[in-house]
Write a protein that holds these residues in place. Structure first.
Motif, PDB file in Angstrom:
ATOM      1  N   THR A 160       0.863  -1.181   0.000  1.00 47.87           N
ATOM      2  CA  THR A 160       0.000   0.000   0.000  1.00 47.87           C
ATOM      3  C   THR A 160       0.898   1.230   0.000  1.00 47.87           C
ATOM      4  OG1 THR A 160      -0.117   0.125   2.427  1.00 47.87           O
ATOM      5  CG2 THR A 160      -1.772  -1.250   1.305  1.00 47.87           C
ATOM      6  N   GLY A 161       0.339   2.354  -0.429  1.00 45.81           N
ATOM      7  CA  GLY A 161       1.155   3.559  -0.554  1.00 45.81           C
ATOM      8  C   GLY A 161       1.842   3.960   0.734  1.00 45.81           C
ATOM      9  N   ASP A 162       1.049   4.057   1.827  1.00 41.27           N
ATOM     10  CA  ASP A 162       1.616   4.474   3.110  1.00 41.27           C
ATOM     11  C   ASP A 162       2.650   3.471   3.616  1.00 41.27           C
ATOM     12  OD1 ASP A 162       0.208   6.796   3.217  1.00 41.27           O
ATOM     13  OD2 ASP A 162      -1.379   6.037   4.540  1.00 41.27           O
ATOM     14  N   ALA A 163       2.332   2.179   3.484  1.00 42.54           N
ATOM     15  CA  ALA A 163       3.250   1.156   3.978  1.00 42.54           C
ATOM     16  C   ALA A 163       4.582   1.216   3.237  1.00 42.54           C
ATOM     17  CB  ALA A 163       2.620  -0.234   3.836  1.00 42.54           C
ATOM     18  N   ILE A 164       4.527   1.455   1.926  1.00 40.31           N
ATOM     19  CA  ILE A 164       5.755   1.459   1.126  1.00 40.31           C
ATOM     20  C   ILE A 164       6.645   2.645   1.480  1.00 40.31           C
ATOM     21  CG2 ILE A 164       6.692   1.703  -1.198  1.00 40.31           C
ATOM     22  CD1 ILE A 164       4.272   0.121  -2.219  1.00 40.31           C
ATOM     23  N   TRP A 165       6.090   3.870   1.442  1.00 43.30           N
ATOM     24  CA  TRP A 165       6.967   5.021   1.643  1.00 43.30           C
ATOM     25  C   TRP A 165       7.470   5.108   3.077  1.00 43.30           C
ATOM     26  CZ3 TRP A 165       6.654   9.223   4.857  1.00 43.30           C
ATOM     27  CH2 TRP A 165       5.410   9.552   5.413  1.00 43.30           C
ATOM     28  N   ARG A 166       6.599   4.775   4.039  1.00 43.55           N
ATOM     29  CA  ARG A 166       7.071   4.778   5.426  1.00 43.55           C
ATOM     30  C   ARG A 166       8.098   3.667   5.658  1.00 43.55           C
ATOM     31  NH1 ARG A 166       1.966   6.094   9.481  1.00 43.55           N
ATOM     32  NH2 ARG A 166       1.429   8.121   8.560  1.00 43.55           N
ATOM     33  N   GLY A 167       7.842   2.508   5.062  1.00 41.06           N
ATOM     34  CA  GLY A 167       8.767   1.392   5.227  1.00 41.06           C
ATOM     35  C   GLY A 167      10.123   1.679   4.616  1.00 41.06           C
ATOM     36  N   VAL A 168      10.140   2.299   3.438  1.00 37.58           N
ATOM     37  CA  VAL A 168      11.414   2.595   2.772  1.00 37.58           C
ATOM     38  C   VAL A 168      12.194   3.652   3.553  1.00 37.58           C
ATOM     39  CG1 VAL A 168      12.454   3.576   0.701  1.00 37.58           C
ATOM     40  CG2 VAL A 168      10.610   1.899   0.491  1.00 37.58           C
ATOM     41  N   VAL A 169      11.500   4.698   4.008  1.00 31.54           N
ATOM     42  CA  VAL A 169      12.175   5.740   4.791  1.00 31.54           C
ATOM     43  C   VAL A 169      12.744   5.153   6.079  1.00 31.54           C
ATOM     44  CG1 VAL A 169      11.836   7.875   6.103  1.00 31.54           C
ATOM     45  CG2 VAL A 169      10.821   7.634   3.834  1.00 31.54           C
ATOM     46  N   TYR A 170      11.942   4.352   6.761  1.00 28.99           N
ATOM     47  CA  TYR A 170      12.407   3.739   8.010  1.00 28.99           C
ATOM     48  C   TYR A 170      13.551   2.766   7.747  1.00 28.99           C
ATOM     49  CZ  TYR A 170      12.076   1.642  12.670  1.00 28.99           C
ATOM     50  OH  TYR A 170      12.345   1.199  13.937  1.00 28.99           O
TER      51      TYR A 170
ATOM     52  N   SER B 294      -1.437  -4.930  22.718  1.00 34.17           N
ATOM     53  CA  SER B 294      -2.368  -4.012  22.050  1.00 34.17           C
ATOM     54  C   SER B 294      -1.683  -2.721  21.627  1.00 34.17           C
ATOM     55  CB  SER B 294      -3.526  -3.668  22.998  1.00 34.17           C
ATOM     56  OG  SER B 294      -3.039  -3.048  24.183  1.00 34.17           O
ATOM     57  N   TYR B 295      -0.366  -2.687  21.736  1.00 35.91           N
ATOM     58  CA  TYR B 295       0.359  -1.438  21.480  1.00 35.91           C
ATOM     59  C   TYR B 295       0.720  -1.226  20.016  1.00 35.91           C
ATOM     60  CZ  TYR B 295       0.915  -1.457  26.558  1.00 35.91           C
ATOM     61  OH  TYR B 295       0.676  -1.480  27.901  1.00 35.91           O
ATOM     62  N   VAL B 296       1.047  -2.295  19.283  1.00 30.64           N
ATOM     63  CA  VAL B 296       1.545  -2.153  17.911  1.00 30.64           C
ATOM     64  C   VAL B 296       0.372  -2.172  16.936  1.00 30.64           C
ATOM     65  CG1 VAL B 296       3.042  -3.134  16.130  1.00 30.64           C
ATOM     66  CG2 VAL B 296       3.728  -3.227  18.524  1.00 30.64           C
ATOM     67  N   SER B 297       0.233  -1.097  16.160  1.00 31.18           N
ATOM     68  CA  SER B 297      -0.830  -1.012  15.163  1.00 31.18           C
ATOM     69  C   SER B 297      -0.418  -1.757  13.900  1.00 31.18           C
ATOM     70  CB  SER B 297      -1.102   0.460  14.826  1.00 31.18           C
ATOM     71  OG  SER B 297       0.056   1.051  14.233  1.00 31.18           O
ATOM     72  N   GLU B 298      -1.373  -1.961  13.000  1.00 31.39           N
ATOM     73  CA  GLU B 298      -1.054  -2.631  11.741  1.00 31.39           C
ATOM     74  C   GLU B 298      -0.084  -1.792  10.909  1.00 31.39           C
ATOM     75  OE1 GLU B 298      -3.258  -4.584   7.800  1.00 31.39           O
ATOM     76  OE2 GLU B 298      -4.423  -3.501   9.311  1.00 31.39           O
ATOM     77  N   ALA B 299      -0.262  -0.467  10.929  1.00 34.66           N
ATOM     78  CA  ALA B 299       0.640   0.407  10.181  1.00 34.66           C
ATOM     79  C   ALA B 299       2.062   0.307  10.715  1.00 34.66           C
ATOM     80  CB  ALA B 299       0.153   1.857  10.258  1.00 34.66           C
ATOM     81  N   GLY B 300       2.199   0.309  12.038  1.00 34.09           N
ATOM     82  CA  GLY B 300       3.519   0.173  12.634  1.00 34.09           C
ATOM     83  C   GLY B 300       4.136  -1.183  12.348  1.00 34.09           C
ATOM     84  N   PHE B 301       3.312  -2.223  12.380  1.00 33.72           N
ATOM     85  CA  PHE B 301       3.786  -3.571  12.097  1.00 33.72           C
ATOM     86  C   PHE B 301       4.335  -3.672  10.674  1.00 33.72           C
ATOM     87  CE2 PHE B 301       2.580  -7.904  10.535  1.00 33.72           C
ATOM     88  CZ  PHE B 301       3.490  -8.628  11.288  1.00 33.72           C
ATOM     89  N   LEU B 302       3.594  -3.118   9.707  1.00 32.09           N
ATOM     90  CA  LEU B 302       4.036  -3.187   8.310  1.00 32.09           C
ATOM     91  C   LEU B 302       5.286  -2.343   8.074  1.00 32.09           C
ATOM     92  CD1 LEU B 302       0.600  -3.045   6.457  1.00 32.09           C
ATOM     93  CD2 LEU B 302       2.017  -5.043   6.936  1.00 32.09           C
ATOM     94  N   THR B 303       5.375  -1.209   8.748  1.00 31.95           N
ATOM     95  CA  THR B 303       6.589  -0.390   8.645  1.00 31.95           C
ATOM     96  C   THR B 303       7.807  -1.163   9.133  1.00 31.95           C
ATOM     97  OG1 THR B 303       5.317   1.660   8.969  1.00 31.95           O
ATOM     98  CG2 THR B 303       7.695   1.758   9.381  1.00 31.95           C
ATOM     99  N   ALA B 304       7.635  -1.863  10.265  1.00 33.54           N
ATOM    100  CA  ALA B 304       8.739  -2.656  10.818  1.00 33.54           C
ATOM    101  C   ALA B 304       9.105  -3.813   9.895  1.00 33.54           C
ATOM    102  CB  ALA B 304       8.356  -3.180  12.201  1.00 33.54           C
TER     103      ALA B 304
END
Length: 482
Positions: free
Chosen positions: A344-354, A434-444
């Motif tokens: 997904t767009g957000d997952a890709i750009w955040r993941g690449v930057v991270y 319950s702390y890690v969201s799906e967005a955070g998980f995909l970024t990691a």
């Protein structure tokens, strides 16, 4: 399928589809390793890709029971990879460079967590605890990948016999233990988030204490208790049975160390490494000792001599590890990657930057090589190099640093791969708290996956083009004086 009486498993033939699936899976594992080794100098990447394709993340071709079985066998392969690393590790180099390794490992843990708070907490708006969990996952260095990289580079230069290789091994082991300590904390955060109670002091202190005690007691007991006993009463008898007696002792020692590590609350991988190091120290180093041989053939043929434990590992376990268990381990990493969810767009750009930020966080570990070289007192051979370079018009400080850039890059990029420990930490944080969201998980996941690919690829290229130069420099091959 179990029988009606329930006291045995009914034997049945595999169907032709199952046979073809199994044959194609292992064929593509070997083919993937070969292609990735030839093209990008990192054979583990091919296995990870095949795992993604054949596993749950993409085509899900393998039955679930097979994937679970391969995951278990792969973990045995991981233990054997690290056990082999302990067997072949240079204890003299580990001791001599321990302080440098500790500085590098500390940097490799603190910077990824600190950078994670700067980017994820302040930049992306993730929660503080969520950021800590993700940062902890990216602070761990993959021990399995580290030793696989060292083994894969042996055709050009035996990194296990180099100074920079010893620093890499020590730093990766310390990182792994630190990661497992944080894993224990994260695991208990699940019960806290669910309303449970826990003694956080003991939770954090137990793995730290267990790791420290094992790291201290193993060499102490080896030197003063086990090694003298072995050399006086056992090693001469071992020479009569060659590989048979060796493999029995290796199995017992490895089982004992991983069991002690597991029940004490530290990493079984740390236990596997200590088991290999323990066995390396046991035999006498005297030229007349049974284990002091010029070759495996000498140990097998002469009655008064015995093959070393490394020789026995090569005879009994190396082929199975190299062609089956090792590839299954890296394929199982592919099983654990949610491949389709990553696109997904957000997952890709955040993941690449991270990914880039986390790459820098580990790459900076290599700066300790530059700092150590700059501030250390040059030895006689280095003084001669400085003198010869100064005659050609170079400054002394420049000539002292001239052979350090490649080892620094090698150390930094070899620490980049996160692999199994990072995946384990972030999946526990996502699934059990319950702390890690799906967005955070995909970024990691993006950062773990890309760093596990980038690190070995760059290390392979560095060894290919600069391996001989590194081996001949101040951070290269060191004569074994154990």
């Amino acid at each position: 399928m179990a029988s009606e009486s329930g006291n045995f498993l009914q034997y049945h033939e595999l169907g032709i589809i199952e046979i073809l699936i199994a044959v194609s899976f292992f064929t593509f594992l070997s083919l993937g390793e070969y292609i990735s080794s030839k093209i990008i100098r990192a054979n583990i990447i091919g296995s990870i890709v095949v795992g993604i394709i054949y596993g749950v993340p993409l085509a899900n071709i393998l039955p679930s029971a097979w994937q679970e079985t391969f995951l278990a066998l792969g973990y045995i392969g991981l233990i054997l990879i690290i056990f082999e690393g302990g067997l072949t590790a240079r204890l003299d180099l580990l001791r001599a460079n321990f302080l440098l390794s500790l500085c590098g490992a500390t940097t490799g843990v603190i910077l990824p967590i600190s950078f994670s708070y700067l980017l994820l907490y302040l930049g992306f708006g993730y929660g503080a605890v969520e950021t800590f969990i993700i940062g902890a996952a990216l602070s761990a260095t993959s021990l399995g990948t580290t030793f696989a990289v060292i083994s894969g580079a042996s055709k050009e230069v035996d990194l296990s016999q180099t100074r920079v290789g010893a620093v890499l091994v020590s730093a990766a082991v310390i990182d792994d233990v630190t990661g497992l300590v944080m894993l224990s904390v994260i695991h208990d955060l699940g019960s806290l988030s669910g309303g449970g109670s826990a003694n956080l002091g003991w939770l954090i202190g137990r793995p730290v204490l267990a790791s420290a005690l094992m790291a201290i007691l193993t060499p102490v007991l080896s030197k003063w208790v086990f090694a003298p006993f072995f050399r006086r009463y056992i090693e001469r008898r071992f020479a009569k049975y060659d590989h048979f007696s060796n493999i029995i002792l290796m199995t017992l020692v490895l089982s004992a160390f991983v069991s002690i590590a597991a029940y004490a609350g530290t990493s079984v991988l740390f236990g596997a490494f200590l088991a290999g190091s323990f066995l390396t120290y046991l035999p006498s180093k005297h030229p007349e000792g049974p284990f002091v041989v010029l070759s495996r053939e000498q140990g097998e043929k002469e009655k008064s001599k015995s093959p070393t434990f490394v020789h026995t590992f090569e005879c009994y376990l190396l082929d199975a590890l190299q062609y089956v268990l090792g590839p299954l381990f890296f394929a199982s990493i592919g099983f654990a990657i949610p491949f389709l969810d990553l696109w997904t767009g957000d997952a890709i750009w955040r993941g690449v930057v991270y990914t880039l930020v986390m790459l820098v966080g580990k790459l900076l570990v290599g700066t300790w090589v530059l700092a150590w070289q700059f501030f250390s007192t040059p030895k006689d051979d280095e003084k001669q190099l400085i003198t010869s370079n100064s005659r050609s018009g170079e400054k002394n400080s420049d000539s002292r640093m001239s052979g350090s850039l490649e080892p620094a890059l090698l150390l930094g990029f070899a620490m980049v791969a996160r692999g199994e420990i990072g995946l384990l930490i972030v999946q526990i944080g996502y699934n059990d708290t319950s702390y890690v969201s799906e967005a955070g998980f995909l970024t990691a996941i993006w950062a773990i996956l890309l760093n596990t690919i980038i690190g070995p690829v760059v290390v392979g290229l560095l060894v290919k083009y600069f391996g001989k130069r590194i081996s001949k420099g101040a951070w290269g091959l060191v004569e074994n004086n154990q």
